[in-house]
Scaffold this active site. Structure first.
Site, PDB file in Angstrom:
ATOM      1  N   SER A 277       5.266   4.586   9.322  1.00  0.00           N
ATOM      2  CA  SER A 277       5.815   4.224   8.010  1.00  0.00           C
ATOM      3  C   SER A 277       6.293   5.477   7.299  1.00  0.00           C
ATOM      4  O   SER A 277       5.546   6.446   7.158  1.00  0.00           O
ATOM      5  CB  SER A 277       4.753   3.525   7.161  1.00  0.00           C
ATOM      6  OG  SER A 277       5.205   3.451   5.815  1.00  0.00           O
TER       7      SER A 277
ATOM      8  N   HIS B 153       8.834   2.392  10.648  1.00  0.00           N
ATOM      9  CA  HIS B 153       8.531   1.256   9.775  1.00  0.00           C
ATOM     10  C   HIS B 153       9.150   1.545   8.410  1.00  0.00           C
ATOM     11  O   HIS B 153       8.837   2.553   7.771  1.00  0.00           O
ATOM     12  CB  HIS B 153       7.017   1.098   9.683  1.00  0.00           C
ATOM     13  CG  HIS B 153       6.537  -0.065   8.876  1.00  0.00           C
ATOM     14  ND1 HIS B 153       6.444  -1.346   9.392  1.00  0.00           N
ATOM     15  CD2 HIS B 153       6.111  -0.147   7.594  1.00  0.00           C
ATOM     16  CE1 HIS B 153       5.966  -2.164   8.456  1.00  0.00           C
ATOM     17  NE2 HIS B 153       5.765  -1.460   7.351  1.00  0.00           N
TER      18      HIS B 153
ATOM     19  N   ASP C  93       9.703   0.295   4.694  1.00  0.00           N
ATOM     20  CA  ASP C  93       9.129  -0.577   3.662  1.00  0.00           C
ATOM     21  C   ASP C  93      10.096  -0.788   2.504  1.00  0.00           C
ATOM     22  O   ASP C  93      10.439   0.169   1.810  1.00  0.00           O
ATOM     23  CB  ASP C  93       7.846   0.058   3.108  1.00  0.00           C
ATOM     24  CG  ASP C  93       6.690  -0.029   4.084  1.00  0.00           C
ATOM     25  OD1 ASP C  93       6.349  -1.143   4.503  1.00  0.00           O
ATOM     26  OD2 ASP C  93       6.117   1.034   4.408  1.00  0.00           O
TER      27      ASP C  93
ATOM     28  N   MET D   3      10.756  -2.547  -1.104  1.00  0.00           N
ATOM     29  CA  MET D   3      10.062  -3.149  -2.257  1.00  0.00           C
ATOM     30  C   MET D   3      11.050  -3.336  -3.397  1.00  0.00           C
ATOM     31  O   MET D   3      11.806  -2.410  -3.716  1.00  0.00           O
ATOM     32  CB  MET D   3       8.929  -2.234  -2.716  1.00  0.00           C
ATOM     33  CG  MET D   3       7.972  -1.875  -1.613  1.00  0.00           C
ATOM     34  SD  MET D   3       6.730  -0.715  -2.213  1.00  0.00           S
ATOM     35  CE  MET D   3       5.846  -0.371  -0.685  1.00  0.00           C
TER      36      MET D   3
ATOM     37  N   HIS E  42      10.101  -3.956   6.827  1.00  0.00           N
ATOM     38  CA  HIS E  42       9.079  -4.804   6.205  1.00  0.00           C
ATOM     39  C   HIS E  42       9.571  -5.124   4.792  1.00  0.00           C
ATOM     40  O   HIS E  42       9.555  -4.260   3.919  1.00  0.00           O
ATOM     41  CB  HIS E  42       7.757  -4.018   6.207  1.00  0.00           C
ATOM     42  CG  HIS E  42       6.631  -4.675   5.482  1.00  0.00           C
ATOM     43  ND1 HIS E  42       5.491  -3.984   5.102  1.00  0.00           N
ATOM     44  CD2 HIS E  42       6.441  -5.959   5.065  1.00  0.00           C
ATOM     45  CE1 HIS E  42       4.659  -4.803   4.495  1.00  0.00           C
ATOM     46  NE2 HIS E  42       5.212  -5.996   4.434  1.00  0.00           N
TER      47      HIS E  42
ATOM     48  N   MET F 131       9.231  -6.485   1.360  1.00  0.00           N
ATOM     49  CA  MET F 131       8.325  -6.931   0.290  1.00  0.00           C
ATOM     50  C   MET F 131       9.205  -7.271  -0.906  1.00  0.00           C
ATOM     51  O   MET F 131       9.235  -6.569  -1.915  1.00  0.00           O
ATOM     52  CB  MET F 131       7.313  -5.820  -0.030  1.00  0.00           C
ATOM     53  CG  MET F 131       6.273  -5.641   1.061  1.00  0.00           C
ATOM     54  SD  MET F 131       5.428  -4.044   0.971  1.00  0.00           S
ATOM     55  CE  MET F 131       6.559  -3.040   1.930  1.00  0.00           C
TER      56      MET F 131
ATOM     57  N   MET G  44      -1.473  -7.780   6.632  1.00  0.00           N
ATOM     58  CA  MET G  44      -1.602  -6.593   5.776  1.00  0.00           C
ATOM     59  C   MET G  44      -3.073  -6.222   5.630  1.00  0.00           C
ATOM     60  O   MET G  44      -3.918  -7.065   5.305  1.00  0.00           O
ATOM     61  CB  MET G  44      -1.001  -6.866   4.397  1.00  0.00           C
ATOM     62  CG  MET G  44       0.509  -7.014   4.371  1.00  0.00           C
ATOM     63  SD  MET G  44       1.397  -5.558   4.973  1.00  0.00           S
ATOM     64  CE  MET G  44       0.883  -4.310   3.769  1.00  0.00           C
TER      65      MET G  44
ATOM     66  N   ASP H 279      -0.979  -3.232   9.037  1.00  0.00           N
ATOM     67  CA  ASP H 279      -0.262  -2.255   8.214  1.00  0.00           C
ATOM     68  C   ASP H 279      -1.079  -1.947   6.971  1.00  0.00           C
ATOM     69  O   ASP H 279      -1.364  -2.835   6.172  1.00  0.00           O
ATOM     70  CB  ASP H 279       1.104  -2.863   7.830  1.00  0.00           C
ATOM     71  CG  ASP H 279       1.952  -1.961   6.952  1.00  0.00           C
ATOM     72  OD1 ASP H 279       1.630  -0.762   6.834  1.00  0.00           O
ATOM     73  OD2 ASP H 279       2.953  -2.468   6.404  1.00  0.00           O
TER      74      ASP H 279
END
Ligand code: DX5
Ligand code: ZN
Length: 218
Positions: A7, A32, A34, A36, A65, A67, A139, A177
């Site tokens: 990540s 990875h 992320d 958001m 990923h 979110m 998670m 994760d």
């Protein structure tokens, strides 16, 4: 052997090419990414333009990923940037069947992400729509931030999912994760997880290759 995804949420973004070189040299299986939106989680990270720039340089598989509140809206655009694996949250507003179908239509591997306080039962009705090499992301911290402590209560959820997949002969992977270190990775592997996402442990390691190896072996 488990697969390891680094990540980059807490990476040194001023030196991203060096970070990507280091991740590639470490033997990690992918990056990875992320995303958001400040709405689904109370934090903002980065999105498509940064991914576009990163992909001019990156040669590792990207595991994005999402979110975000409405992941379905963005699936095609992540595919266009070369994303291979795309996970969305079961708690988001997008309809899961439609989102999985769109991820497959765009040629990516789909992942259903489940936050720590969400019962696994919420995701189970959708697993039949996943294909071999798709995954469920359990998670092990609350989504939103890196460097948090591993929530050990999730271990029983990993075991529950592992048993469910075996009982129903579903060839899916279990990804974890949040707070993953050599120690917590061993616990997750023993419970049945085989895809490990790790940020601060890998990025902060004096010897990234040894750190990735410590996750691969567990
Ligand atoms: C949390 C993110 C994680 C996080 C992992 O919302 O989904 O991917 O960056 O970082 P560490 O390994 O530091 O917990
Ligand atoms: Zn993540």
């Amino acid at each position: 052997m488990a697969k390891v995804y680094t990540s980059i949420l807490n990476a040194d973004w001023l030196h991203l090419t060096e970070v990507l070189d280091s991740i590639a040299a470490s033997g990690a299986d992918g990056v990875h990414y992320d995303v958001m939106d400040g709405c689904f989680v109370d934090n903002l990270s980065y999105g498509l333009p940064i991914l576009h720039s990163m992909q001019q340089y990156n040669r590792l598989p990207v595991d994005a990923h999402l979110m975000v509140k409405e992941p379905l809206r963005f699936v095609e655009r992540f595919a266009a940037e070369g994303t291979q694996m795309l996970s969305f949250h079961i708690e988001s507003d997008s309809e899961p069947h439609a989102t999985i179908a769109e991820i497959h239509r765009c040629g990516m591997r789909a992942g259903i992400a489940v936050s720590p306080n969400t019962p696994l039962e919420r995701a189970l009705p959708y697993l039949e729509r996943l294909q071999a090499e798709d995954f469920v992301l359990l998670m092990t911290v609350e989504p939103g931030w890196g460097k948090q402590a591993f929530i050990s209560e999730v271990l029983s959820k990993i075991e529950q999912l592992h048993t469910y997949l075996q009982t129903h002969s579903l060839p899916l992977h279990i990804q974890v994760d949040g707070g993953i270190t050599a120690e917590t990775a061993a616990l997750c592997r023993a419970a049945g997880a085989d895809y490990l996402v790790s940020g601060s442990y890998l990025l902060g390691a004096a010897d990234p290759k040894a750190a990735v190896a410590s996750l691969h072996e567990k």
